[in-house]
Scaffold this active site. Structure first.
Site, PDB file in Angstrom:
ATOM      1  N   LYS A 114       0.737  -1.047   0.055  1.00 23.99           N
ATOM      2  CA  LYS A 114       0.062   0.128  -0.046  1.00 23.99           C
ATOM      3  C   LYS A 114       0.941   1.014   0.054  1.00 23.99           C
ATOM      4  O   LYS A 114       0.305   2.414  -0.493  1.00 23.99           O
ATOM      5  CB  LYS A 114      -0.964  -0.014   1.162  1.00 23.99           C
ATOM      6  N   LYS A 196      -6.437 -11.128  -7.443  1.00 24.50           N
ATOM      7  CA  LYS A 196      -7.657 -11.200  -6.665  1.00 24.50           C
ATOM      8  C   LYS A 196      -8.802 -10.264  -7.349  1.00 24.50           C
ATOM      9  O   LYS A 196      -8.340  -9.014  -7.695  1.00 24.50           O
ATOM     10  CB  LYS A 196      -7.383 -10.816  -5.224  1.00 24.50           C
ATOM     11  N   LYS A 199     -12.322  -4.339  -5.701  1.00 22.76           N
ATOM     12  CA  LYS A 199     -13.198  -3.057  -6.300  1.00 22.76           C
ATOM     13  C   LYS A 199     -12.221  -1.946  -6.503  1.00 22.76           C
ATOM     14  O   LYS A 199     -12.908  -0.693  -6.973  1.00 22.76           O
ATOM     15  CB  LYS A 199     -14.177  -2.995  -5.118  1.00 22.76           C
TER      16      LYS A 199
END
Ligand code: TRP
Length: 337
Positions: A114, A196, A199
């Site tokens: 991240k 994966k 969204k």
């Protein structure tokens, strides 16, 4: 109190939930609620570890709560609540920060990933995210934590910190076990079956949202990436088809071999269209119920208020114990508001 084992899990309100969240996590949450004492939290404090529009955050928080109820979580059986409503999460996180090493947080792979995406904007909150998650779990003395494979490392640090605290003082926290679905349970991107379904993917065709219309769902499955072999089969060369088979079996509960033999001699078009139909049918009541709930904000408020009260009672008990053990003076007085 009941002697049921305790489950805690949380979902971040960082956007609409996907078919992957539903088949990989939510559907399982529903199965667990009879047998366990479940706490399901909407972790809004985790969501602000990366930049968020306040308006979006409010909308997504209520949407996740509505999704919880729409998939079948029963507010009378499970405790459904919003993390920021129970201040004990932040309070315990602070104390646990003082029992966590800089180096161990630096090794978290999710932090590394991240922070690469948010370069130039890496906050202390993003770094400290796992400790807040540890606090979430330990406050409720959870025995089991259903999470995806990507959260395994965060569960390990939870166990480490719980044990460290227990050894330093005396048994205080239950040391939780991860509850991770078997491999193959993960739903992959429809555009790249090696990653994966997410969204936050920039390609909208790669994910199905719980709020997608039947037309959207049909279109996205039509465009789903497959291969040129043209045979519905289960193997590691046909990852796109494998993913679609995974979705199929998770919805119908049929064995993969039975599904494969049904499509013998048939092309991908028919298979994809059938998977789309299954998903449309499965998601229709969830979408409709979520929409209905989101129009009834008073009802949602009743649910999250009741949930926060139940969560607060359980969390306070643990927090008081912890505060006492580290040497804080017990707060026997009340501060006038
Ligand atoms: N970090 C989790 C995720 O992104 C969400 C989460 C926050 C969580 N607190 C939790 C999951 C506690 C399980 C238990 O998926």
């Amino acid at each position: 109190m009941s002697d049921k084992k305790i489950i805690f899990s949380g979902i971040q309100p960082s956007g609409s939930l996907t078919l992957g969240n539903y088949l990989g996590a939510l559907k399982n949450f529903v199965n667990l609620q009879e047998e366990y004492n479940c706490y399901y939290c909407v972790v809004d404090m985790h969501a602000i570890t990366v930049p968020k529009e306040p308006k979006e955050l409010r909308k997504n928080t209520l949407q996740v709560l509505a999704n919880y109820i729409a998939v079948g979580l029963d507010p009378d059986k499970s405790t459904l609540f919003i993390q920021s409503h129970v201040p004990a999460h932040a309070e315990l996180a602070w104390i646990l920060n003082c029992f966590t090493y800089f180096g161990e947080l630096g090794r978290m792979t999710q932090f590394k990933d991240k922070s690469k995406k948010n370069e130039g904007n890496i906050t202390v909150g993003l770094f400290d995210y796992p400790v807040l998650m540890v606090a979430d779990i330990l406050l409720y003395q959870a025995d089991l934590v259903p999470v995806g494979e990507d959260q395994r490392q965060h569960l390990e640090i939870t166990r480490d910190i719980a044990q460290r605290f227990n050894n330093r003082f005396s048994p205080t926290f239950t040391v939780p076990e991860p509850y991770i679905p078997k491999v193959g349970a993960k739903i992959m991107s429809l555009q790249d079956p090696t990653i994966k379904m997410s969204k936050s993917d920039t390609n909208e065709n790669s994910f199905i949202l719980l709020s997608d219309s039947p037309d959207d769902i049909r279109r996205k499955f039509k465009r789903a990436v497959t291969d040129s072999l043209g045979v519905v089969a289960i193997n590691e060369e046909q990852l796109g088809i494998k993913n679609l088979l995974g979705i199929y079996t998770k919805i119908t509960g049929e064995k993969i071999e039975d599904i494969v033999s049904r499509y013998e001699g048939k092309g991908y078009a028919e298979f994809k269209s059938d998977v789309a139909d299954l998903v449309i049918e499965e998601l229709k009541p969830i979408r409709e119920k979520s929409e209905y709930l989101l129009k009834n904000k008073d009802y949602l408020e009743e649910i999250y208020a009741k949930g926060a009260q139940k969560a607060e009672n359980a969390a306070r008990k643990t927090l008081r114990k912890v505060q006492k053990k580290v040497g804080f003076i017990p707060k026997t007085f009340k501060i006038q508001q």
